[in-house]
Write an enzyme that holds these catalytic residues in place. Structure first.
Site, PDB file in Angstrom:
ATOM      1  N   TYR A  29      17.729  33.823 -20.303  1.00  0.00           N
ATOM      2  CA  TYR A  29      16.711  32.820 -19.997  1.00  0.00           C
ATOM      3  C   TYR A  29      16.815  32.467 -18.518  1.00  0.00           C
ATOM      4  CZ  TYR A  29      15.793  32.149 -24.998  1.00  0.00           C
ATOM      5  OH  TYR A  29      15.446  32.343 -26.319  1.00  0.00           O
ATOM      6  N   GLU A  30      15.692  32.168 -17.899  1.00  0.00           N
ATOM      7  CA  GLU A  30      15.707  32.002 -16.446  1.00  0.00           C
ATOM      8  C   GLU A  30      16.577  30.841 -15.986  1.00  0.00           C
ATOM      9  OE1 GLU A  30      11.553  31.594 -15.574  1.00  0.00           O
ATOM     10  OE2 GLU A  30      11.525  29.448 -15.959  1.00  0.00           O
TER      11      GLU A  30
END
Lengths: 290, 260, 290, 260
Positions: free
Chosen positions: D53-54
């Site tokens: 996930y960023e």
């Protein structure tokens, strides 16, 4: 389309055989801590030639590779026996072309760090406020200067480092090949991520990494091979495992000073042993305690 | 070895260098003489000095001097350890360093230094280790201290190679080149202390260590050395300073005997 | 010449008073974790105006600052109520100039991350393989493109972010003001290092940080002020202390949808309380558990 | 809500999207629909998928779906968590991502997407959250999967704003612009699956979810939709797939009830 691309768990001999070829551009990184000595020895044992070797701080293991005739070019920013003095094999190659000429591509630490980070970032170059007034750019044409498109300031630009293969030593890996490093972590993560292939030797392979939050972890899928080599950083240290063997660093000065004593040492301890474990036994107590 | 003063020239050098580091300064420490001086400072008058080594340790408090720039002792006693790219980008280039503390193989009258090569670069007489972090330490630290032994091989008329910039050709040439920091503020040797002239930036002898003559310093310098009109005398090491330095060296020698 | 420049341990009210001025360029960073909500409230309470606020992921607290009329410009890359929907006060400002016009400087995350890293690195700009084919550079003239001096490749260049003041929330600080953060650490370190001044609110001030190796630590001498504000990230979370209050995020949608309900909430819960502790009591159980 | 098939259109969409994610792929996950699909994949046929996930978590294995992109559940169950600058430079831009999994507010026939604004940028009808990581996820991932609900507001003739590039004007226009990854390989909706034509790169209906007619999809699309000559039918959700998805949603709903 995608396979599960986990690192292979190999012997060090197998990993060098598979991933380090004659003529390769190779980084064995480690900033005084966790130096991949066992891997360097195995490259000498397997007789690789014409290597371009990259490292910010080439020390004993690069001195050995150079003296053993494996190397045609060195890319570096500080080459010495830390706290002791010169690298005599490096000097003999530079000053006297022995055992063969050695091309130097010389940098400062800040420039190499930026170049590795650029490589890890898949950028063609990195920028830094660097080399201002230094003579280094006169002798290294790959250091250029660019203008900031916003302020007009002049900044140094360095091409990304993208080794064919990077080798590092780490404290541990799990059985899937995920790697954990701590302490002085140097530029190892960047060197691995910048490379096409990578080998990580580790002190031990464990069931579970038990890494602290935000630890320096290299996931298995960015590593080509993991090799368990206990004591594999000797005479460097592995924090949490064993201390730096300063005595060996000091003794290297005498061993390496003359070609004959160096060659005898290589014959006896590297070419005369089948692997790092045998090397450690043959070199005696110091290595055995690592 | 202590001489007739009860301390050696090297001890005087290290202690004089240590005194230049003020309490609370954030100091980027070179290995060797600078590291000894910085730690003596920390153990005497500057308990809150923040020592940073280029290998990554921030606010380290080693109990023995490191042999290498990345000894385990440095990372184990640090507040944190950062990666090399972060150290050079966020901390040094980021402008967080008050004092860069450097050694040198050669130095010239404008405090430019050479740690690369003696003789011709392509065909050197002596190949030295090279730049390491020095060019950017010299450029980006708010000020720079330099410590090295004083002799004509080191203090030369012209450097064989400019590794790291001091004041270049003197005057305002450093500013014109755009180096962020103000440059070297003192060169501490085993004979005395040199500081740059406020206008010309030429190194000037401003303090003699006890028992050293001006003539001695002139003879150990490879250019016609400028002498301050009011050249002073460095206060000799105090008992505390000597004790701290000697204890540190003794602990260090024991620790570095290694496992051979 | 150098004093010991440790962070001051202040109340949040004192820190905002001293370091956040009308017209300032300010980053309150936090990537869904450790959002400095208490600091945002205090800025509203003290009635700052004409702020340029920077954040990759503006959420509730920026919605509140905008709706309360503190802000003239927003620099951002994703603005929403995470997992819930729009920021109604942000939208009302953009779509209807209420309570005042809001200038937007819009980016993508990769560009802002590079810009913060450039700021922390004292570089005037950062480079990235970014914005290729996106319409964003048409509307943000500060995104430029440069050529690699080695390969000729076209890369995006973004100007460094250098806030007047950065405010973050962290798990803990020691009594000297050294700060420890873990978990989702976002761009907080960069935002602090890029700024002229910084305020860190923390869950607790402890005798000893007990940080793991290679932890994300901000030394006291890069921080201007440390303020102990228990629960100060509510309704965001502080890993190891309390969970994200998802219910509050959801309830914000209704509170903020209309100007009247928003203003009533600000009057009652922010302007009507003297500090974050009183806010937590007044807003009830959810905040009290934080 | 399950319909007469025993599952809902949203469930079919999530499960069809999940199936596109192969075991062992390194997947950069967008929040919302992509996150649900990626986790269903991990809990069914792709146990070795690596989810990133960023916000920083690498190889996370959340037991409930995150509400935000940086929920504590993500970092607690990750192998490690890196900073945002590192995530975007070393991991995404570094070329380490096999699959970028994105949602969208609007999409056009060449799989370009808009998450910025509906209407005029300067005077918008609806201000959307903006780009976030999407432009570079779409550019640098080796391939991209997109999942969103199918209707004429979303599937438009012309985007109001190109936030993230798919195939731009089709053909080889993506390569000419120098985007490193090969682009979107499938768009999975609640009606069917669209894939780019191998030559023109125009999105083409290649699979219909059970019970959906071609006419329905055409009517939900804002451009004259190309239909593959051999359009197939998506296999309905298996019992296991449905069970996994519903259990995940139930756990998620319980966890996110919050502490109000």
């Amino acid at each position: 389309m995608y396979d599960v691309k986990l690192a292979s768990i190999l012997t060090l001999g197998e990993a060098i055989q598979e991933f380090v070829h004659d003529g390769a551009t190779m980084a064995l990184e480690g900033f005084t801590h966790l130096i991949p000595s066992a891997a360097g020895h195995e490259i000498i044992r397997q007789g690789r030639r014409n290597l371009t070797i990259i490292r910010m701080t080439p020390d004993l293991i690069y001195d050995q590779l150079i003296g053993a005739g494996c190397v045609s070019k060195l890319i570096f920013s500080w080459g010495g026996n830390p706290g002791v003095g010169s690298l005599h094999r490096l000097r003999d190659a530079v000053e006297n072309d022995w055992p063969r000429p050695l091309e130097l591509e010389e940098n400062a630490h800040a420039g190499m760090a930026a170049a590795y980070a650029a490589g890890a970032s898949n950028l063609p170059f990195g920028i830094l406020r660097g080399y201002l007034g230094s003579d280094l750019p006169k002798y290294n044409q790959r250091i250029k200067f660019i203008e900031c498109p916003f302020t007009g300031e002049r900044l140094a630009a360095v091409p990304a480092i993208r080794p064919d293969v990077t080798i590092i030593h780490a404290q541990k890996a799990d059985r899937k090949g995920n790697v954990l490093i701590w302490g002085v972590v140097g530029v190892q993560k960047e060197a691995v991520l910048a490379a096409q292939r990578s080998i990580v030797t580790v002190e031990e392979i464990v069931d579970k990494l038990d890494s602290p939050p935000n630890a320096v972890v290299l996931p298995s899928w960015v590593v080509s091979a993991v090799c368990e080599v206990k004591g594999g950083a000797f005479p460097s240290y592995a924090q949490g495992y064993y201390a730096r063997n300063n005595a060996f660093y000091k003794s290297w000065d005498a061993i390496s000073r003359e070609r004959e004593s160096f060659q005898a040492w290589i014959e006896r301890y590297i070419l005369g042993t089948k692997d790092f474990s045998e090397f450690r036994q043959s070199v005696g107590g110091a290595a055995a305690n690592a | 070895m202590p001489d007739q003063n009860g301390y050696s020239a090297d001890e005087m050098m290290t202690i004089a260098a240590a005194r230049k580091l003020r309490n609370g300064a954030v100091c980027f420490v070179g290995i060797g003489l600078p590291s000894a001086a910085a730690n003596v400072a920390r153990l005497t008058h500057a308990p809150d000095v923040v020592l940073i080594y280029e290998s990554g340790p921030i606010a380290t408090k080693p109990s023995v001097l490191p042999l290498s720039i990345g000894d385990g002792e440095l990372s184990e006693t640090a507040e944190t350890v950062v990666s090399i790219p972060e150290m050079f980008s966020y901390w040094l280039q980021g402008g967080r360093i008050d004092v860069g503390f450097l050694g040198a193989a050669q130095i010239d009258r404008f405090a430019n230094i050479n740690t690369t090569v003696i003789g011709n670069y392509r065909k050197p007489k002596t190949r030295l280790p090279g730049a390491g972090g020095a060019p950017e330490i010299a450029a980006s630290s708010k000020e720079v201290l330099i410590t090295l032994r004083h002799n004509k091989r080191a203090f030369v008329q012209k450097l064989d190679f400019v590794t790291s910039g001091g004041y270049f050709n003197g005057g305002n040439s450093r500013e014109l080149m755009g180096l962020p920091g103000r440059g070297p503020t003192a060169v501490i040797t085993d004979l005395g202390i040199l500081t740059p002239d406020i206008q010309t930036k030429e190194l000037t002898l401003t303090s003699l260590h006890p028992g050293v003559s001006i003539q001695q310093v002139i003879e150990a310098t490879g250019w016609p050395l400028r002498i301050a009109p009011d050249v002073g005398t460095t206060p000799p090491p105090s008992e505390t300073e000597l004790q701290v330095l000697r204890d540190l060296n003794a602990r260090t020698a024991r620790a570095h005997a290694g496992q051979a």
